[in-house]
Design a protein around this motif. Structure first.
Motif, mmCIF file in Angstrom:
data_model
loop_
_atom_site.group_PDB
_atom_site.id
_atom_site.type_symbol
_atom_site.label_atom_id
_atom_site.label_comp_id
_atom_site.label_asym_id
_atom_site.label_seq_id
_atom_site.Cartn_x
_atom_site.Cartn_y
_atom_site.Cartn_z
ATOM 1 N N ALA A 44 23.271 -30.227 4.840
ATOM 2 C CA ALA A 44 22.666 -28.989 4.365
ATOM 3 C C ALA A 44 21.364 -29.276 3.632
ATOM 4 O O ALA A 44 21.021 -30.424 3.337
ATOM 5 N N LYS A 45 20.642 -28.231 3.293
ATOM 6 C CA LYS A 45 19.432 -28.343 2.499
ATOM 7 C C LYS A 45 19.817 -28.418 1.021
ATOM 8 O O LYS A 45 20.630 -27.632 0.547
ATOM 9 N N GLY A 46 19.250 -29.364 0.302
ATOM 10 C CA GLY A 46 19.543 -29.510 -1.119
ATOM 11 C C GLY A 46 18.355 -29.112 -1.965
ATOM 12 O O GLY A 46 17.222 -29.510 -1.684
ATOM 13 N N LEU A 47 18.605 -28.304 -2.988
ATOM 14 C CA LEU A 47 17.549 -27.869 -3.894
ATOM 15 C C LEU A 47 17.850 -28.370 -5.303
ATOM 16 O O LEU A 47 18.798 -27.910 -5.947
ATOM 17 N N ASN A 48 17.046 -29.301 -5.772
ATOM 18 C CA ASN A 48 17.230 -29.840 -7.114
ATOM 19 C C ASN A 48 16.462 -29.030 -8.146
ATOM 20 O O ASN A 48 15.481 -28.359 -7.834
ATOM 21 N N PHE A 49 16.931 -29.118 -9.378
ATOM 22 C CA PHE A 49 16.295 -28.483 -10.516
ATOM 23 C C PHE A 49 15.337 -29.495 -11.136
ATOM 24 O O PHE A 49 15.772 -30.479 -11.728
ATOM 25 N N TYR A 50 14.052 -29.268 -11.004
ATOM 26 C CA TYR A 50 13.088 -30.220 -11.559
ATOM 27 C C TYR A 50 12.703 -29.808 -12.975
ATOM 28 O O TYR A 50 11.563 -29.451 -13.275
ATOM 29 N N ALA A 51 13.720 -29.848 -13.831
ATOM 30 C CA ALA A 51 13.548 -29.543 -15.250
ATOM 31 C C ALA A 51 14.626 -30.294 -16.008
ATOM 32 O O ALA A 51 15.701 -30.576 -15.468
ATOM 33 N N PRO A 52 14.379 -30.654 -17.261
ATOM 34 C CA PRO A 52 15.410 -31.339 -18.055
ATOM 35 C C PRO A 52 16.581 -30.412 -18.354
ATOM 36 O O PRO A 52 16.433 -29.192 -18.410
ATOM 37 N N LEU A 53 17.738 -31.001 -18.569
ATOM 38 C CA LEU A 53 18.897 -30.209 -18.967
ATOM 39 C C LEU A 53 18.690 -29.597 -20.346
ATOM 40 O O LEU A 53 18.999 -28.424 -20.566
ATOM 41 N N VAL A 54 18.196 -30.395 -21.275
ATOM 42 C CA VAL A 54 18.040 -29.911 -22.646
ATOM 43 C C VAL A 54 16.668 -30.318 -23.181
ATOM 44 O O VAL A 54 16.211 -31.435 -22.953
ATOM 45 N N LEU A 55 16.022 -29.401 -23.865
ATOM 46 C CA LEU A 55 14.707 -29.628 -24.453
ATOM 47 C C LEU A 55 14.846 -29.918 -25.953
ATOM 48 O O LEU A 55 15.888 -29.654 -26.557
ATOM 49 N N THR A 56 13.778 -30.418 -26.550
ATOM 50 C CA THR A 56 13.833 -30.779 -27.967
ATOM 51 C C THR A 56 13.778 -29.564 -28.880
ATOM 52 O O THR A 56 14.284 -29.609 -30.007
ATOM 53 N N THR A 57 13.137 -28.478 -28.432
ATOM 54 C CA THR A 57 13.046 -27.280 -29.261
ATOM 55 C C THR A 57 13.386 -26.038 -28.438
ATOM 56 O O THR A 57 13.247 -26.027 -27.208
ATOM 57 N N GLU A 58 13.782 -24.981 -29.128
ATOM 58 C CA GLU A 58 14.091 -23.722 -28.461
ATOM 59 C C GLU A 58 12.827 -23.114 -27.848
ATOM 60 O O GLU A 58 12.882 -22.494 -26.782
ATOM 61 N N GLU A 59 11.712 -23.299 -28.531
ATOM 62 C CA GLU A 59 10.451 -22.743 -28.035
ATOM 63 C C GLU A 59 10.051 -23.377 -26.701
ATOM 64 O O GLU A 59 9.631 -22.669 -25.768
ATOM 65 N N LEU A 60 10.188 -24.683 -26.616
ATOM 66 C CA LEU A 60 9.865 -25.372 -25.362
ATOM 67 C C LEU A 60 10.760 -24.891 -24.225
ATOM 68 O O LEU A 60 10.306 -24.680 -23.095
ATOM 69 N N ALA A 61 12.044 -24.739 -24.524
ATOM 70 C CA ALA A 61 12.987 -24.281 -23.501
ATOM 71 C C ALA A 61 12.634 -22.879 -23.022
ATOM 72 O O ALA A 61 12.663 -22.593 -21.819
ATOM 73 N N GLU A 62 12.272 -22.000 -23.946
ATOM 74 C CA GLU A 62 11.902 -20.639 -23.583
ATOM 75 C C GLU A 62 10.651 -20.628 -22.723
ATOM 76 O O GLU A 62 10.557 -19.886 -21.739
ATOM 77 N N GLN A 63 9.679 -21.454 -23.068
ATOM 78 C CA GLN A 63 8.447 -21.531 -22.286
ATOM 79 C C GLN A 63 8.723 -22.052 -20.877
ATOM 80 O O GLN A 63 8.164 -21.551 -19.892
ATOM 81 N N LEU A 64 9.590 -23.055 -20.775
ATOM 82 C CA LEU A 64 9.888 -23.630 -19.465
ATOM 83 C C LEU A 64 10.631 -22.626 -18.589
ATOM 84 O O LEU A 64 10.371 -22.525 -17.383
ATOM 85 N N ARG A 65 11.535 -21.861 -19.186
ATOM 86 C CA ARG A 65 12.247 -20.833 -18.411
ATOM 87 C C ARG A 65 11.296 -19.769 -17.873
ATOM 88 O O ARG A 65 11.600 -19.107 -16.878
ATOM 89 N N SER A 66 10.167 -19.603 -18.546
ATOM 90 C CA SER A 66 9.189 -18.591 -18.126
ATOM 91 C C SER A 66 8.283 -19.076 -17.001
ATOM 92 O O SER A 66 7.579 -18.263 -16.382
ATOM 93 N N VAL B 97 8.312 -21.265 -11.200
ATOM 94 C CA VAL B 97 9.232 -22.045 -10.361
ATOM 95 C C VAL B 97 10.624 -22.085 -10.975
ATOM 96 O O VAL B 97 11.636 -21.868 -10.290
ATOM 97 N N ILE B 98 10.702 -22.346 -12.273
ATOM 98 C CA ILE B 98 11.997 -22.419 -12.944
ATOM 99 C C ILE B 98 12.644 -21.040 -13.005
ATOM 100 O O ILE B 98 13.856 -20.900 -12.768
ATOM 101 N N ARG B 99 11.846 -20.016 -13.292
ATOM 102 C CA ARG B 99 12.387 -18.654 -13.352
ATOM 103 C C ARG B 99 12.978 -18.247 -12.008
ATOM 104 O O ARG B 99 14.045 -17.626 -11.932
ATOM 105 N N GLU B 100 12.300 -18.618 -10.924
ATOM 106 C CA GLU B 100 12.800 -18.294 -9.584
ATOM 107 C C GLU B 100 14.102 -19.022 -9.289
ATOM 108 O O GLU B 100 15.037 -18.443 -8.714
ATOM 109 N N GLN B 101 14.167 -20.296 -9.689
ATOM 110 C CA GLN B 101 15.398 -21.052 -9.454
ATOM 111 C C GLN B 101 16.568 -20.455 -10.228
ATOM 112 O O GLN B 101 17.671 -20.312 -9.696
ATOM 113 N N LEU B 102 16.336 -20.099 -11.482
ATOM 114 C CA LEU B 102 17.405 -19.534 -12.300
ATOM 115 C C LEU B 102 17.847 -18.174 -11.773
ATOM 116 O O LEU B 102 19.050 -17.877 -11.734
ATOM 117 N N SER B 103 16.902 -17.355 -11.356
ATOM 118 C CA SER B 103 17.256 -16.014 -10.870
ATOM 119 C C SER B 103 17.993 -16.065 -9.540
ATOM 120 O O SER B 103 18.736 -15.146 -9.194
#
Length: 321
Positions: free
Chosen positions: A164-186, A189-195
């Motif tokens: 099958a086709k495999g789609l990896n998440f090219y983002a860290p599991l956990v970020l150092t700050t909440e702000e960084l995590a929020e920015q990355l979710r925005s 590419v990441i927003r599309e993967q999560l949605s």
């Protein structure tokens, strides 16, 4: 296609072991090789499709205990492995789970995969299949530090087994700050993967413990001290890298706000949520996952199934009193 000379001994070992029922030591004597070599050749035979091991999953659904667990927790299907557990053969559970999983996959499916040794063990014994238009997606971010059962490894190994086709998440599991995590979710590419997680037809995962043996501790996402603190705040289990409470809801904590993972609502939206839990230590985390509606299908052991029913019975008696 003719058998290549290099493959002949693999075929011979597989033929003697699976068709004639010889033990590994007997195969070793017959072929004048070591027992370790026999084990290696049998593994190669499974991996390359020379032999295909399939489990009659219906056998594990016909157990009365499985029906009782389905009724007690409103699950669509339960498979009980009777002899696995503290004193049984734990290796049997991944084999059953792999068969159950393959039975669930359909052409065109989009499959969400979590991570950990349970998921990787399932992938490791899964038979090869050639499925059309199947996409396997990673449910959570990846790990920067070396770890034996990384999310990307679990996702790509299952994709490889299914062709099958495999789609990896090219983002860290956990970020150092909440702000960084929020920015990355925005990020688009990441927003599309999560949605896109909610568009999956099937998910495969286990539930993690909240002790020092937890995979989020062993991979370095949390320290043992941080995990103990979260337990004091009500942590009960781990789903796709996220901490859940006893009700199966995301724990309100800084760690969860720093995690890049599918939100629990998206996971609950997946129609078939196949959970595999066979270590005794996963009883309470599994109860939390069930309470939160994070499981629609379950592969587990007879011991865990009985404990689930016993505790559900005690709870109902307490409520009645």
């Amino acid at each position: 296609m003719p058998i290549r000379p290099a493959d002949q001994i693999i075929h011979k070992a597989a033929w003697l072991y699976y068709t004639h029922g010889l033990r590994q030591d007997e195969v070793a004597r017959e072929l004048n090789i070591s027992r370790a070599s026999v084990a290696m050749y049998l593994r190669k035979a499974r991996e390359t499709g020379i032999v295909s091991i399939s489990t009659s999953t219906q056998l594990f659904r016909e157990d009365v205990l499985a029906r009782e667990v389905e009724d007690a927790f409103g699950l669509d299907a339960v498979w009980i492995v009777p002899h696995a557990g503290a004193s049984g053969d734990r290796a049997e559970v991944p084999l059953v789970a792999a068969g159950v999983f393959l039975d669930q996959v359909r052409r065109g499916d989009r499959i969400g995969i979590a991570w950990g040794h349970t998921v990787y063990d399932i992938a490791d014994v899964m038979s090869y299949a050639d499925l059309q238009d199947v996409t396997v997606v990673q449910l959570c971010g990846n790990l920067g530090a070396p770890y034996s059962y990384r999310p990307d490894q679990c996702t790509m190994e299952i994709a490889r087994r299914l062709n099958a086709k495999g789609l990896n998440f090219y983002a860290p599991l956990v970020l150092t700050t909440e702000e960084l995590a929020e920015q990355l979710r925005s990020e688009p590419v990441i927003r599309e993967q999560l949605s896109g997680i909610a568009e999956c037809n099937l998910a495969l995962y286990s539930v993690g413990t909240i002790d020092e043996d937890s995979h989020v501790v062993k991979c370095g996402a949390l320290t043992p001290a941080e995990m103990r603190a979260l337990k004091g705040e009500g942590a009960a289990g781990v789903i796709a890298g996220q901490i859940i409470d006893a009700a199966g809801q995301q724990l309100d904590c800084s760690y969860n706000r720093r995690v890049i993972s599918a939100d629990l609502a998206s996971i609950r939206a997946i129609p078939k949520r196949l959970m595999v839990a066979h270590e005794d230590a996963k009883l309470d985390p599994l109860r939390a996952a069930l309470a939160g509606g994070l499981c629609s299908q379950l592969v587990t052991t007879a011991w865990i199934a009985r404990q689930l029913l016993d505790r559900a019975g005690k709870n109902s008696v307490t409520m009645a009193d």
